[in-house]
Scaffold this motif. Sequence first.
Motif, PDB file in Angstrom:
ATOM      1  N   PHE A  66       0.822  -1.205   0.000  1.00  0.00           N
ATOM      2  CA  PHE A  66       0.000   0.000   0.000  1.00  0.00           C
ATOM      3  C   PHE A  66       0.864   1.267   0.000  1.00  0.00           C
ATOM      4  O   PHE A  66       0.584   2.236  -0.707  1.00  0.00           O
ATOM      5  CB  PHE A  66      -0.933   0.008   1.211  1.00  0.00           C
ATOM      6  N   GLU A  67       1.921   1.253   0.795  1.00  0.00           N
ATOM      7  CA  GLU A  67       2.827   2.407   0.847  1.00  0.00           C
ATOM      8  C   GLU A  67       3.539   2.606  -0.491  1.00  0.00           C
ATOM      9  O   GLU A  67       3.710   3.743  -0.963  1.00  0.00           O
ATOM     10  CB  GLU A  67       3.851   2.217   1.966  1.00  0.00           C
ATOM     11  N   ALA A  69       2.362   1.765  -3.391  1.00  0.00           N
ATOM     12  CA  ALA A  69       1.360   2.285  -4.332  1.00  0.00           C
ATOM     13  C   ALA A  69       1.177   3.785  -4.158  1.00  0.00           C
ATOM     14  O   ALA A  69       1.044   4.526  -5.142  1.00  0.00           O
ATOM     15  CB  ALA A  69       0.037   1.552  -4.133  1.00  0.00           C
ATOM     16  N   GLU A  70       1.149   4.246  -2.874  1.00  0.00           N
ATOM     17  CA  GLU A  70       0.984   5.686  -2.640  1.00  0.00           C
ATOM     18  C   GLU A  70       2.166   6.476  -3.201  1.00  0.00           C
ATOM     19  O   GLU A  70       2.003   7.551  -3.777  1.00  0.00           O
ATOM     20  CB  GLU A  70       0.837   5.938  -1.140  1.00  0.00           C
ATOM     21  N   ARG A  73       1.822   6.678  -6.994  1.00  0.00           N
ATOM     22  CA  ARG A  73       0.816   7.646  -7.438  1.00  0.00           C
ATOM     23  C   ARG A  73       1.302   9.091  -7.263  1.00  0.00           C
ATOM     24  O   ARG A  73       0.795  10.003  -7.894  1.00  0.00           O
ATOM     25  CB  ARG A  73      -0.483   7.443  -6.654  1.00  0.00           C
ATOM     26  N   LYS A  98      -8.967  -1.234   0.789  1.00  0.00           N
ATOM     27  CA  LYS A  98      -7.821  -0.348   0.964  1.00  0.00           C
ATOM     28  C   LYS A  98      -6.963  -0.305  -0.301  1.00  0.00           C
ATOM     29  O   LYS A  98      -6.418   0.730  -0.669  1.00  0.00           O
ATOM     30  CB  LYS A  98      -6.988  -0.817   2.161  1.00  0.00           C
ATOM     31  N   GLY A  99      -6.881  -1.472  -0.974  1.00  0.00           N
ATOM     32  CA  GLY A  99      -6.097  -1.527  -2.210  1.00  0.00           C
ATOM     33  C   GLY A  99      -6.695  -0.654  -3.292  1.00  0.00           C
ATOM     34  O   GLY A  99      -5.979   0.091  -3.975  1.00  0.00           O
ATOM     35  N   GLU A 101      -8.559   1.907  -2.787  1.00  0.00           N
ATOM     36  CA  GLU A 101      -8.354   3.293  -2.369  1.00  0.00           C
ATOM     37  C   GLU A 101      -6.949   3.765  -2.707  1.00  0.00           C
ATOM     38  O   GLU A 101      -6.724   4.954  -2.959  1.00  0.00           O
ATOM     39  CB  GLU A 101      -8.564   3.426  -0.844  1.00  0.00           C
ATOM     40  N   SER A 102      -5.984   2.847  -2.726  1.00  0.00           N
ATOM     41  CA  SER A 102      -4.600   3.189  -3.052  1.00  0.00           C
ATOM     42  C   SER A 102      -4.375   3.327  -4.551  1.00  0.00           C
ATOM     43  O   SER A 102      -3.263   3.622  -4.976  1.00  0.00           O
ATOM     44  CB  SER A 102      -3.645   2.122  -2.497  1.00  0.00           C
TER      45      SER A 102
END
Length: 403
Positions: A66-67, A69-70, A73, A98-99, A101-102
């Motif tokens: 997730f981190e 991916a952020e 982006r 959550k994925g 959302e990322s």
Amino acid sequence: MPPEERTKLLIVDDLPENLRALHALIRHDDREIHEARSGEEALTLMLEHEFALAILDVQMPGMDGFELAELMRGTEKTRHIPIVFVSAAGRELNYAFKGYESGAVDFLYKPLDYYAVQSKVNVFVDLYQQRNEIRRQVTALEKSRQEQEILMRELHVTQKRLQNAVHMRDEFMSVVAHELRTPLNTLFLETQMRKMQLERGDIATFNTERLEKMVARDGRQIQSMIRLIDDMLDVSRMRSGKLSIRPTETELSGLLARIVGDLTAQAASAGTTITLNAYEHVHGLWDEFRIEQVIVNLLTNAIRYGQKKPIEINLVKTANSARFYVKDRGPGISPADQARIFEPFERGAGNSVSAGLGLGLYISRQLVEAHNGAIAVQSNPDNGTVFTVTLPLSPEHHQAPEA
């Protein structure tokens, strides 16, 4: 398939066995698969390559999926890479939400479904290849459009040149006809008068003095036609690269004095005078016949356009060159005309057909440059004109004209 044509995919997982399994699952001849075992390693690869898809494991030590991916982006180069998350965690943890959302486009749970994974990867590879193909086609179309624009501009320029060439040809033929007709008409009238006098038996009119005048007039008319033909032949030789320059030891001040003496009668008949200021002998390696052409062209132009005002020609010597100036006090030449008067068949604005073929200055420039010299003009309307010719004293020297 060549490596540069393969579609690049990125798989990220901290476990080597997971990387091997996923690699085996999605490999194909048209793909180049890169592996990363951490988020940091993945970011390094994404900055070096363009990927069609990134498959990220969610649960990794350090930077998790997730981190990563952020961070992707938030970076221009990586923000458009599609992300598919993979997780072994249960669905009850709601990682999929959550994925998405990322910024993920899909979320897969382990154990992975072989056909589902292949199908999804194939879709993203096809989309990427289609986008690239569209991009290539757009680039090709834009290049084609630009080439067409360039071609149209070149065609437009060529069309204008052709129109100018046709106009110049027509004007040239008109000028040549006029220039040849004038001496030919004079010769024809002279011969008709002599024929009539001979038929009448008027032999007394052909005394020595009158014969000398007749021969002189005939010679001037014939020389006028010869100069006209020689100018046209010189232009033809210049354009075909066949004009020859034969440098020999030449003394310039003496050459100028002889030419000024030859043109004194012509200047007097035009109501003007020529003053030569050459106070020292200047020797150099030049083609005397060709340099004489240049001097005669400049002086006859000054006689023609000088409005019956005095003409000066000055000779100076520098360390490596000889420089002479031909100055008239005529109406001058506009800045716009100064740029074109050295082109063939060009004449100053307002000059009539009788002003000649417009070859003299073109030929002069070609002859001076063939000697590694330079010719320049300085003029202001209503303030006369100065033509400056700079000639190197020897072939290896070349000195530009002064401003």
